[in-house]
Design an enzyme around this catalytic site. Sequence first.
Site, PDB file in Angstrom:
ATOM      1  N   LEU A   1      25.551  -0.452   8.192  1.00 22.36           N
ATOM      2  CA  LEU A   1      25.699  -0.920   9.575  1.00 22.36           C
ATOM      3  C   LEU A   1      24.412  -1.517  10.125  1.00 22.36           C
ATOM      4  CD1 LEU A   1      27.608   2.232  10.781  1.00 22.36           C
ATOM      5  CD2 LEU A   1      28.576   0.085   9.934  1.00 22.36           C
TER       6      LEU A   1
ATOM      7  N   LEU B   1       2.776   3.689  11.154  1.00 26.88           N
ATOM      8  CA  LEU B   1       3.654   4.791  11.561  1.00 26.88           C
ATOM      9  C   LEU B   1       4.935   4.795  10.718  1.00 26.88           C
ATOM     10  CD1 LEU B   1       3.927   7.140  13.501  1.00 26.88           C
ATOM     11  CD2 LEU B   1       4.794   5.584  15.244  1.00 26.88           C
TER      12      LEU B   1
ATOM     13  N   CYS C   1      12.780   2.359  13.444  1.00 32.55           N
ATOM     14  CA  CYS C   1      12.301   1.559  14.592  1.00 32.55           C
ATOM     15  C   CYS C   1      11.032   2.177  15.164  1.00 32.55           C
ATOM     16  CB  CYS C   1      13.386   1.509  15.667  1.00 32.55           C
ATOM     17  SG  CYS C   1      12.943   0.488  17.088  1.00 32.55           S
ATOM     18  N   VAL C   2      10.034   1.335  15.390  1.00 33.76           N
ATOM     19  CA  VAL C   2       8.788   1.753  16.033  1.00 33.76           C
ATOM     20  C   VAL C   2       8.615   0.905  17.291  1.00 33.76           C
ATOM     21  CG1 VAL C   2       6.264   1.692  15.795  1.00 33.76           C
ATOM     22  CG2 VAL C   2       7.656   2.572  13.916  1.00 33.76           C
TER      23      VAL C   2
ATOM     24  N   LYS D   1       0.819  -1.205   0.000  1.00 35.66           N
ATOM     25  CA  LYS D   1       0.000   0.000   0.000  1.00 35.66           C
ATOM     26  C   LYS D   1       0.857   1.263   0.000  1.00 35.66           C
ATOM     27  CE  LYS D   1      -4.429   0.452   2.201  1.00 35.66           C
ATOM     28  NZ  LYS D   1      -4.660   1.604   3.047  1.00 35.66           N
TER      29      LYS D   1
ATOM     30  N   TRP E   1       4.560   1.273  -0.401  1.00 37.11           N
ATOM     31  CA  TRP E   1       5.685   1.235  -1.338  1.00 37.11           C
ATOM     32  C   TRP E   1       5.229   1.342  -2.788  1.00 37.11           C
ATOM     33  CZ3 TRP E   1      10.172   2.871  -0.314  1.00 37.11           C
ATOM     34  CH2 TRP E   1      10.645   2.795   0.999  1.00 37.11           C
TER      35      TRP E   1
HETATM   36  S1  MYA Z   1      15.903  -1.812   8.276  1.00 41.99           S
HETATM   37  C1  MYA Z   1      15.494  -2.137   9.962  1.00 41.99           C
HETATM   38  C2  MYA Z   1      14.016  -1.998  10.193  1.00 41.99           C
HETATM   39  N1  MYA Z   1      13.718  -2.069  11.611  1.00 41.99           N
HETATM   40  C3  MYA Z   1      13.302  -3.172  12.246  1.00 41.99           C
HETATM   41  O1  MYA Z   1      13.140  -4.224  11.655  1.00 41.99           O
HETATM   42  C4  MYA Z   1      13.123  -3.018  13.751  1.00 41.99           C
HETATM   43  C5  MYA Z   1      11.957  -3.797  14.287  1.00 41.99           C
HETATM   44  N2  MYA Z   1      10.727  -3.435  13.569  1.00 41.99           N
HETATM   45  C6  MYA Z   1      10.104  -2.245  13.679  1.00 41.99           C
HETATM   46  O2  MYA Z   1      10.502  -1.328  14.405  1.00 41.99           O
HETATM   47  C7  MYA Z   1       8.867  -2.080  12.817  1.00 41.99           C
HETATM   48  O3  MYA Z   1       8.353  -3.347  12.483  1.00 41.99           O
HETATM   49  C8  MYA Z   1       9.133  -1.262  11.512  1.00 41.99           C
HETATM   50  C9  MYA Z   1       7.869  -1.241  10.667  1.00 41.99           C
HETATM   51  C10 MYA Z   1       9.488   0.186  11.899  1.00 41.99           C
HETATM   52  C11 MYA Z   1      10.248  -1.872  10.684  1.00 41.99           C
HETATM   53  N3  MYA Z   1      11.907  -0.885   5.534  1.00 41.99           N
HETATM   54  O4  MYA Z   1       4.117   1.120  10.541  1.00 41.99           O
HETATM   55  P1  MYA Z   1       3.733  -0.125   9.834  1.00 41.99           P
HETATM   56  C12 MYA Z   1       6.789  -1.192   5.482  1.00 41.99           C
HETATM   57  C13 MYA Z   1      11.001  -0.240   4.759  1.00 41.99           C
HETATM   58  O5  MYA Z   1       2.300  -0.527   9.982  1.00 41.99           O
HETATM   59  P2  MYA Z   1       5.466  -1.592  11.595  1.00 41.99           P
HETATM   60  C14 MYA Z   1      16.149  -0.110   8.249  1.00 41.99           C
HETATM   61  O6  MYA Z   1      16.266   0.536   9.245  1.00 41.99           O
HETATM   62  C15 MYA Z   1       5.863  -2.340   5.147  1.00 41.99           C
HETATM   63  O7  MYA Z   1       6.293  -2.977   3.962  1.00 41.99           O
HETATM   64  N4  MYA Z   1       9.671  -0.405   4.875  1.00 41.99           N
HETATM   65  O8  MYA Z   1       4.694  -1.349  10.199  1.00 41.99           O
HETATM   66  C16 MYA Z   1      16.174   0.562   6.876  1.00 41.99           C
HETATM   67  C17 MYA Z   1       4.548  -1.615   5.025  1.00 41.99           C
HETATM   68  O9  MYA Z   1       4.474  -0.936   3.790  1.00 41.99           O
HETATM   69  P3  MYA Z   1       3.641  -1.617   2.569  1.00 41.99           P
HETATM   70  C18 MYA Z   1       9.242  -1.271   5.798  1.00 41.99           C
HETATM   71  O10 MYA Z   1       5.812  -3.032  11.643  1.00 41.99           O
HETATM   72  C19 MYA Z   1      14.896   1.329   6.709  1.00 41.99           C
HETATM   73  C20 MYA Z   1       4.643  -0.540   6.096  1.00 41.99           C
HETATM   74  O11 MYA Z   1       6.049  -0.371   6.377  1.00 41.99           O
HETATM   75  C21 MYA Z   1      10.108  -1.974   6.633  1.00 41.99           C
HETATM   76  O12 MYA Z   1       4.724  -1.014  12.747  1.00 41.99           O
HETATM   77  C22 MYA Z   1      14.699   1.888   5.334  1.00 41.99           C
HETATM   78  C23 MYA Z   1       3.955  -0.967   7.373  1.00 41.99           C
HETATM   79  O13 MYA Z   1       4.073   0.082   8.278  1.00 41.99           O
HETATM   80  C24 MYA Z   1      11.489  -1.763   6.463  1.00 41.99           C
HETATM   81  N5  MYA Z   1      12.418  -2.393   7.213  1.00 41.99           N
HETATM   82  O14 MYA Z   1       6.814  -0.752  11.413  1.00 41.99           O
HETATM   83  C25 MYA Z   1      13.403   2.627   5.223  1.00 41.99           C
HETATM   84  N6  MYA Z   1       9.400  -2.751   7.467  1.00 41.99           N
HETATM   85  O15 MYA Z   1       2.214  -1.690   3.034  1.00 41.99           O
HETATM   86  C26 MYA Z   1      13.122   3.142   3.822  1.00 41.99           C
HETATM   87  C27 MYA Z   1       8.103  -2.551   7.145  1.00 41.99           C
HETATM   88  O16 MYA Z   1       3.829  -0.710   1.397  1.00 41.99           O
HETATM   89  C28 MYA Z   1      13.904   4.372   3.510  1.00 41.99           C
HETATM   90  N7  MYA Z   1       8.000  -1.666   6.139  1.00 41.99           N
HETATM   91  O17 MYA Z   1       4.240  -2.965   2.346  1.00 41.99           O
HETATM   92  C29 MYA Z   1      13.513   4.952   2.176  1.00 41.99           C
HETATM   93  C30 MYA Z   1      14.355   6.164   1.802  1.00 41.99           C
HETATM   94  C31 MYA Z   1      13.933   7.402   2.577  1.00 41.99           C
HETATM   95  C32 MYA Z   1      14.797   8.621   2.298  1.00 41.99           C
HETATM   96  C33 MYA Z   1      14.699   9.109   0.883  1.00 41.99           C
HETATM   97  C34 MYA Z   1      15.522  10.363   0.642  1.00 41.99           C
HETATM   98  C35 MYA Z   1      15.497  10.846  -0.694  1.00 41.99           C
END
Ligand code: MYA
Length: 461
Positions: free
Chosen positions: A461, A224, A214-215, A73, A75
């Site tokens: 990292l 979030l 991280c959430v 939804k 991405w």
């Molecule tokens: S990777 C490490 C990620 N952290 C963890 O795994 C720690 C433990 N988990 C949590 O804290 C939560 O489960 C997280 C998700 C915060 C991961 N990368 O809020 P939601 C998508 C990208 O209901 P929650 C790292 O730090 C998921 O597909 N997206 O979910 C690099 C879904 O979207 P969609 C992710 O579980 C991070 C949506 O989020 C990830 O409460 C790079 C669900 O949201 C993930 N690792 O929270 C981030 N996990 O429906 C991208 C889940 O579409 C950066 N989702 O499938 C992009 C570039 C930004 C800068 C751009 C600049 C130009």
Amino acid sequence: MSGEDAARKAEDGGDKAVEGLAAQLEGAAVSGEGAKQKTLEEATSEKDKMAQLLELQKQLLGIKGLTTPGEHKFWSTQPVPQSSSGGGEGADEDDETKVGPLEVKTVDEVRQTPYALPKGFEWCSLDVDDEEVVKEAYTLLTENYVEDDDNMFRFDYAPEFLNWALKPPGYRIDWHVGVRQSSNKKLLAMITGVPAKVHAHDKVVKMAEINFLCVHKKLRSKRLAPVLIKEVTRRVNLTDQWQAVYTAGVRIPKPIGVARYWHRSLNPKKLIGVGFSRLGDRMTMARTIKLYKLPAEAQSGTIPMEPKHVADVTKLLREHQKQFKVWIEFDEEEVAHWLLPRDNVIYSYVITDSNGKVTDFCSFYNLPSSILGHDDYDHLKAAYSFYNVAHTVSFKQLMRDALIHANANSFDVFNALDLMENSTILKDLLFGIGDGNLHYYFYNYAVGPELKPQDIGIVLL
Ligand code: MYA
């Protein structure tokens, strides 16, 4: 009441408040009506809403089903290559051949104000120059960050590691985004960005290296994360930068490449004791310990890197990394930051010739994991291979020295990804294959067909 009771009560109170906020967030995430739920990440700007509506229209027209398993939804609305089954913006582009930015914008098109958060939450910039803030980030991560699939281990990035990871040359506090609980300012979520000069094929692209998303566990699955990602994107865009690099265990649209971790036991008894690895078939503990035993002293002349080695290491690294299809360029200041040894954080060793010129080097960082619910051990001390360049010794000899140094520094395990030239030595040096993939991503930049691990010259990292 004892101090401990008081602390527990305060903690309980804090948790109750977080639960209250969680309910509020739930409301914000699902308060829409009809087929289309109005989610937190959608309720931001008119432009975003239009994009969402267009997306919905496409879905209703049958371009892709509303509830297709694996649909993203969030991405599917982002400028990232979409997988062939995923659809979404950019899905018409030929992901296999396109190279370069997927979307081009100017700073005046960027939203000036932060995205809306539900009542009870507020944005902050994580001022990592303040040790108290680093400790807050540490606490959020140590309690809520990445766990393995069986929830036996959780990454435990130390405060001094965060100081290293979040403060490279050119870092900006406003790229370190936090969400706090308004009532007591408790840090409940974060995402960070640091600058990186990335080479992608033959182009140099200024990117944000995104990490530490991280959430808090009590606020999960309430959308979030997309809001955090959009807010960090906005802040990066305001500095006229439009690309990012990140890695994740999860597969989302769409990796530029996929790597796998391999593990080399250093302390097999402990690794088996905590369930990290198992005793091999027809192996006894004594034979296993003997198999993995390493000499006490380095065998190839590696010595700790010092400031006087920075210029040589910078040149060596740049020449070496050029062979990969994607890599990060470090100048001398960045090499000094990323590679000079720091106790319990980064370990780097060089080989020098008779004139003191650096000819080879190896490095690894320290990322321990908390062991969850084990009676005898609370931490696993893991070394992660970082950047390595071999010239006068074989790559295998160099990496063997890295193992010896890690062992001498009491690490329990040495981890390496199968990227760069690593896969050529993993089996010989008794690494065993891990069970999870690490996906590499670029935001708003396509690299054509998926890269092979040996084409990837980036370690995050
Ligand atoms: S990777 C490490 C990620 N952290 C963890 O795994 C720690 C433990 N988990 C949590 O804290 C939560 O489960 C997280 C998700 C915060 C991961 N990368 O809020 P939601 C998508 C990208 O209901 P929650 C790292 O730090 C998921 O597909 N997206 O979910 C690099 C879904 O979207 P969609 C992710 O579980 C991070 C949506 O989020 C990830 O409460 C790079 C669900 O949201 C993930 N690792 O929270 C981030 N996990 O429906 C991208 C889940 O579409 C950066 N989702 O499938 C992009 C570039 C930004 C800068 C751009 C600049 C130009």
